[in-house]
Design a protein around this motif. Structure first.
Motif, PDB file in Angstrom:
ATOM      1  N   ARG A 113       0.817  -1.208   0.000  1.00 18.26           N
ATOM      2  CA  ARG A 113       0.000   0.000   0.000  1.00 18.26           C
ATOM      3  C   ARG A 113       0.855   1.264   0.000  1.00 18.26           C
ATOM      4  NH1 ARG A 113      -4.164  -2.671   4.480  1.00 18.26           N
ATOM      5  NH2 ARG A 113      -4.731  -4.424   3.111  1.00 18.26           N
ATOM      6  N   ILE A 114       0.581   2.119  -0.967  1.00 15.98           N
ATOM      7  CA  ILE A 114       1.292   3.386  -1.129  1.00 15.98           C
ATOM      8  C   ILE A 114       0.294   4.533  -1.034  1.00 15.98           C
ATOM      9  CG2 ILE A 114       2.482   4.843  -2.828  1.00 15.98           C
ATOM     10  CD1 ILE A 114       3.939   2.360  -3.795  1.00 15.98           C
ATOM     11  N   VAL A 115       0.659   5.565  -0.294  1.00 16.94           N
ATOM     12  CA  VAL A 115      -0.145   6.791  -0.250  1.00 16.94           C
ATOM     13  C   VAL A 115       0.718   7.930  -0.779  1.00 16.94           C
ATOM     14  CG1 VAL A 115      -1.646   6.042   1.623  1.00 16.94           C
ATOM     15  CG2 VAL A 115       0.504   7.191   2.175  1.00 16.94           C
ATOM     16  N   TYR A 116       0.056   8.915  -1.374  1.00 11.94           N
ATOM     17  CA  TYR A 116       0.789  10.008  -2.014  1.00 11.94           C
ATOM     18  C   TYR A 116       1.095  11.164  -1.064  1.00 11.94           C
ATOM     19  CZ  TYR A 116      -0.333   7.787  -6.480  1.00 11.94           C
ATOM     20  OH  TYR A 116      -0.439   6.915  -7.532  1.00 11.94           O
ATOM     21  N   GLN A 117       0.364  11.250   0.029  1.00 14.80           N
ATOM     22  CA  GLN A 117       0.596  12.312   0.998  1.00 14.80           C
ATOM     23  C   GLN A 117       0.748  11.722   2.397  1.00 14.80           C
ATOM     24  OE1 GLN A 117      -2.773  14.970   0.514  1.00 14.80           O
ATOM     25  NE2 GLN A 117      -1.642  16.242  -0.924  1.00 14.80           N
ATOM     26  N   ARG A 118       1.546  12.371   3.203  1.00  7.86           N
ATOM     27  CA  ARG A 118       1.735  11.918   4.575  1.00  7.86           C
ATOM     28  C   ARG A 118       0.390  11.924   5.314  1.00  7.86           C
ATOM     29  NH1 ARG A 118       5.972  14.533   8.974  1.00  7.86           N
ATOM     30  NH2 ARG A 118       5.314  13.289  10.760  1.00  7.86           N
ATOM     31  N   ASN A 119       0.124  10.822   6.021  1.00  7.32           N
ATOM     32  CA  ASN A 119      -1.154  10.664   6.715  1.00  7.32           C
ATOM     33  C   ASN A 119      -0.888  10.134   8.118  1.00  7.32           C
ATOM     34  OD1 ASN A 119      -3.675   9.700   7.692  1.00  7.32           O
ATOM     35  ND2 ASN A 119      -4.420   9.428   5.608  1.00  7.32           N
ATOM     36  N   PRO A 120      -1.182  10.925   9.164  1.00  5.90           N
ATOM     37  CA  PRO A 120      -0.882  10.486  10.530  1.00  5.90           C
ATOM     38  C   PRO A 120      -1.640   9.231  10.934  1.00  5.90           C
ATOM     39  CG  PRO A 120      -2.248  12.460  10.559  1.00  5.90           C
ATOM     40  CD  PRO A 120      -1.806  12.265   9.144  1.00  5.90           C
ATOM     41  N   PHE A 121      -2.754   8.924  10.258  1.00  6.04           N
ATOM     42  CA  PHE A 121      -3.527   7.735  10.592  1.00  6.04           C
ATOM     43  C   PHE A 121      -2.984   6.480   9.917  1.00  6.04           C
ATOM     44  CE2 PHE A 121      -6.467  11.342  10.972  1.00  6.04           C
ATOM     45  CZ  PHE A 121      -6.814  11.215  12.315  1.00  6.04           C
ATOM     46  N   LEU A 122      -2.004   6.663   9.034  1.00  4.52           N
ATOM     47  CA  LEU A 122      -1.430   5.525   8.322  1.00  4.52           C
ATOM     48  C   LEU A 122       0.066   5.393   8.570  1.00  4.52           C
ATOM     49  CD1 LEU A 122      -3.318   5.839   4.907  1.00  4.52           C
ATOM     50  CD2 LEU A 122      -3.774   4.229   6.762  1.00  4.52           C
ATOM     51  N   VAL A 123       0.544   6.014   9.629  1.00  5.87           N
ATOM     52  CA  VAL A 123       1.965   5.893   9.971  1.00  5.87           C
ATOM     53  C   VAL A 123       2.295   4.423  10.201  1.00  5.87           C
ATOM     54  CG1 VAL A 123       3.727   6.437  11.690  1.00  5.87           C
ATOM     55  CG2 VAL A 123       2.105   8.195  10.946  1.00  5.87           C
ATOM     56  N   ASP A 124       3.312   3.929   9.537  1.00  5.14           N
ATOM     57  CA  ASP A 124       3.769   2.540   9.618  1.00  5.14           C
ATOM     58  C   ASP A 124       2.790   1.551   8.997  1.00  5.14           C
ATOM     59  OD1 ASP A 124       6.157   3.207  10.974  1.00  5.14           O
ATOM     60  OD2 ASP A 124       5.086   3.270  12.884  1.00  5.14           O
ATOM     61  N   LEU A 125       1.742   2.046   8.325  1.00  4.53           N
ATOM     62  CA  LEU A 125       0.768   1.167   7.682  1.00  4.53           C
ATOM     63  C   LEU A 125       0.682   1.399   6.179  1.00  4.53           C
ATOM     64  CD1 LEU A 125      -2.110   1.293  10.330  1.00  4.53           C
ATOM     65  CD2 LEU A 125      -0.464  -0.554   9.956  1.00  4.53           C
ATOM     66  N   THR A 128       4.673   6.217   2.149  1.00  7.76           N
ATOM     67  CA  THR A 128       4.402   7.523   1.551  1.00  7.76           C
ATOM     68  C   THR A 128       5.387   7.761   0.411  1.00  7.76           C
ATOM     69  OG1 THR A 128       3.643   8.373   3.687  1.00  7.76           O
ATOM     70  CG2 THR A 128       4.175   9.989   1.993  1.00  7.76           C
ATOM     71  N   TYR A 129       4.853   7.943  -0.791  1.00  8.70           N
ATOM     72  CA  TYR A 129       5.688   8.051  -1.984  1.00  8.70           C
ATOM     73  C   TYR A 129       5.177   9.215  -2.825  1.00  8.70           C
ATOM     74  CZ  TYR A 129       8.789   6.168  -5.613  1.00  8.70           C
ATOM     75  OH  TYR A 129       9.816   5.990  -6.517  1.00  8.70           O
ATOM     76  N   ARG A 130       5.983  10.246  -2.975  1.00  8.29           N
ATOM     77  CA  ARG A 130       5.513  11.488  -3.583  1.00  8.29           C
ATOM     78  C   ARG A 130       5.746  11.584  -5.096  1.00  8.29           C
ATOM     79  NH1 ARG A 130       3.792  15.273  -0.296  1.00  8.29           N
ATOM     80  NH2 ARG A 130       4.128  16.890  -1.865  1.00  8.29           N
ATOM     81  N   PRO A 131       6.788  10.962  -5.676  1.00 12.74           N
ATOM     82  CA  PRO A 131       6.990  11.130  -7.113  1.00 12.74           C
ATOM     83  C   PRO A 131       5.781  10.653  -7.928  1.00 12.74           C
ATOM     84  CG  PRO A 131       8.937  10.196  -6.096  1.00 12.74           C
ATOM     85  CD  PRO A 131       7.873  10.188  -5.046  1.00 12.74           C
ATOM     86  N   ILE A 132       5.541  11.317  -9.038  1.00 10.30           N
ATOM     87  CA  ILE A 132       4.446  10.933  -9.934  1.00 10.30           C
ATOM     88  C   ILE A 132       4.795   9.609 -10.609  1.00 10.30           C
ATOM     89  CG2 ILE A 132       3.172  11.586 -12.016  1.00 10.30           C
ATOM     90  CD1 ILE A 132       3.624  14.494 -11.239  1.00 10.30           C
ATOM     91  N   LEU A 133       3.818   8.696 -10.651  1.00  8.84           N
ATOM     92  CA  LEU A 133       4.049   7.355 -11.182  1.00  8.84           C
ATOM     93  C   LEU A 133       3.161   7.097 -12.397  1.00  8.84           C
ATOM     94  CD1 LEU A 133       4.064   5.437  -7.780  1.00  8.84           C
ATOM     95  CD2 LEU A 133       6.060   5.868  -9.236  1.00  8.84           C
ATOM     96  N   ASP A 134       3.708   6.372 -13.359  1.00  9.34           N
ATOM     97  CA  ASP A 134       2.940   5.925 -14.521  1.00  9.34           C
ATOM     98  C   ASP A 134       2.408   4.529 -14.182  1.00  9.34           C
ATOM     99  OD1 ASP A 134       2.029   4.915 -16.957  1.00  9.34           O
ATOM    100  OD2 ASP A 134       3.507   6.038 -18.119  1.00  9.34           O
ATOM    101  N   VAL A 135       1.211   4.475 -13.628  1.00  7.08           N
ATOM    102  CA  VAL A 135       0.641   3.214 -13.150  1.00  7.08           C
ATOM    103  C   VAL A 135       0.371   2.263 -14.307  1.00  7.08           C
ATOM    104  CG1 VAL A 135      -1.272   2.186 -11.858  1.00  7.08           C
ATOM    105  CG2 VAL A 135      -0.336   4.383 -11.142  1.00  7.08           C
ATOM    106  N   GLN A 136       0.025   2.797 -15.478  1.00  4.79           N
ATOM    107  CA  GLN A 136      -0.233   1.938 -16.634  1.00  4.79           C
ATOM    108  C   GLN A 136       1.027   1.146 -17.001  1.00  4.79           C
ATOM    109  OE1 GLN A 136      -1.927   3.880 -20.077  1.00  4.79           O
ATOM    110  NE2 GLN A 136      -1.477   2.170 -21.430  1.00  4.79           N
ATOM    111  N   LYS A 137       2.176   1.810 -17.038  1.00  4.04           N
ATOM    112  CA  LYS A 137       3.427   1.109 -17.344  1.00  4.04           C
ATOM    113  C   LYS A 137       3.784   0.114 -16.245  1.00  4.04           C
ATOM    114  CE  LYS A 137       5.965   4.074 -20.506  1.00  4.04           C
ATOM    115  NZ  LYS A 137       7.237   4.824 -20.752  1.00  4.04           N
TER     116      LYS A 137
END
Length: 249
Positions: A113-125, A128-137
Motif C-alpha cells: 500500500r502506497i499513499v501520495y501524501q503523509r497521513n498520521p492515521f497511516l503511519v507505519d501502515l 508515503t511516496y511522492r513522485p508521480i508514477l505511470d501506473v499503466q506502465k
C-alpha cells in the motif's frame, strides 16, 4: 492433537514472525501467551515468515497439544487478554495430525500500500511516496511476472531455499482514494520477494526503467540487477489459502 491458529497482527513493533535472540517477534509472543493460558510450553509454526515491520491481515500457524482444547472461544479470549494489542487471535481449528500450516497452503496473497501524501492515521501502515508514477506502465511490467516462474532476481541472497520457482496467479496495481495498492497472489513467495518487486516496479513507474529492462532483470536471475526493496511498512499478508476439506478430521 494439532490445531490451526488464525490471527492477524500489526508488525511495526516486531522483528518479523520467526523467533530470534534479543528481539521481539510474533512467534515468541504467541508462544508466551499460549504458555501462560495453557500452562504448558508449545511451539507455534507459521504459514509464512513475514519480515520485520510487515503486517498480516490473515496469518495461520499450527501447534500440537496432547489433549483437545476446551471451550475455544473462551481460550481465544484468554490468549488475546495476554497478547500485545498489536496481535489478535481469531480462530482455532482442529485439523489432521500431519497437516503443516506452511506446506499445506495452496496460495498466499500480499498487498503493498502506497499513499501520495503523509497521513498520521497511516503511519507505519503505508509507504508515503511522492513522485508521480505511470501506473499503466507499472501494470504492463507487472503482467510479465505471470510469464515466468524463476524469481531469483527478487529473492534475498544467501537464503536456504531449494528452489526459486514460484507460480504467480496475478500481479497488478489498483488506484485507491489515497494512492495505489499492489496486489499479488502466488503459491509461494521468496524472502523479500514482494518488496523487491515493488521497489523495481516503482523504478518503472518513475521512468527510470523500461518495461523491457524489467523483463531482462527477471531473465537475469540476479538480485543485483533489481532495485532496492520497498519499505516494510507498506506490506500486508492478506490471505493464506487452504483446501479445508482435506485438512479437517
Amino acid at each position: 492433537m494439532r490445531y490451526f491458529l488464525e490471527l492477524n497482527y500489526r508488525g511495526t513493533d516486531f522483528h518479523g514472525w520467526q523467533k530470534q535472540p534479543n528481539a521481539p517477534t510474533i512467534q515468541e509472543e504467541l508462544e508466551r501467551a499460549f504458555g501462560v493460558i495453557l500452562r504448558q510450553p508449545l511451539e507455534i509454526i507459521g504459514s509464512s515468515r513475514t519480515d520485520a515491520g510487515v503486517h498480516a491481515e490473515q496469518q495461520f500457524a499450527h501447534f500440537d497439544v496432547p489433549e483437545p482444547l476446551p471451550a475455544p472461544d473462551r481460550l481465544i479470549h484468554g490468549i488475546n487478554s495476554v497478547l500485545p494489542n498489536s496481535i489478535a487471535v481469531k480462530n482455532l481449528t482442529l485439523v489432521k495430525d500431519d497437516v503443516h500450516s506452511r506446506f499445506a497452503a495452496t496460495h498466499r496473497c500480499y498487498q503493498y500500500r502506497i499513499v501520495y501524501q503523509r497521513n498520521p492515521f497511516l503511519v507505519d501502515l503505508a509507504h508515503t511516496y511522492r513522485p508521480i508514477l505511470d501506473v499503466q506502465k507499472m501494470n504492463e511490467a507487472a503482467k510479465l511476472l505471470l510469464q515466468y516462474e524463476d524469481f531469483e532476481c527478487f529473492s534475498k541472497i544467501h537464503t536456504d531455499v531449494k528452489t526459486f520457482i514460484c507460480q504467480i496467479a496475478f500481479a497488478y496495481w489498483e488506484p485507491t482514494a489515497l494512492g495505489i495498492t499492489f496486489h499479488i497472489k502466488a503459491n509461494r513467495f521468496l524472502r523479500g520477494m514482494v518488496r523487491a518487486i515493488v521497489g523495481t516496479l516503482l523504478e518503472v513507474g518513475r521512468g527510470r526503467m523500461s518495461i523491457e529492462q524489467f523483463e531482462q532483470i527477471i531473465i537475469s536471475k540476479n538480485r543485483k540487477n533489481a532495485a532496492a526493496q520497498a519499505p516494510a511498512c507498506g506490506l500486508f499478508l492478506t490471505e493464506v489459502g487452504y483446501e479445508w476439506n482435506e485438512l479437517l478430521n
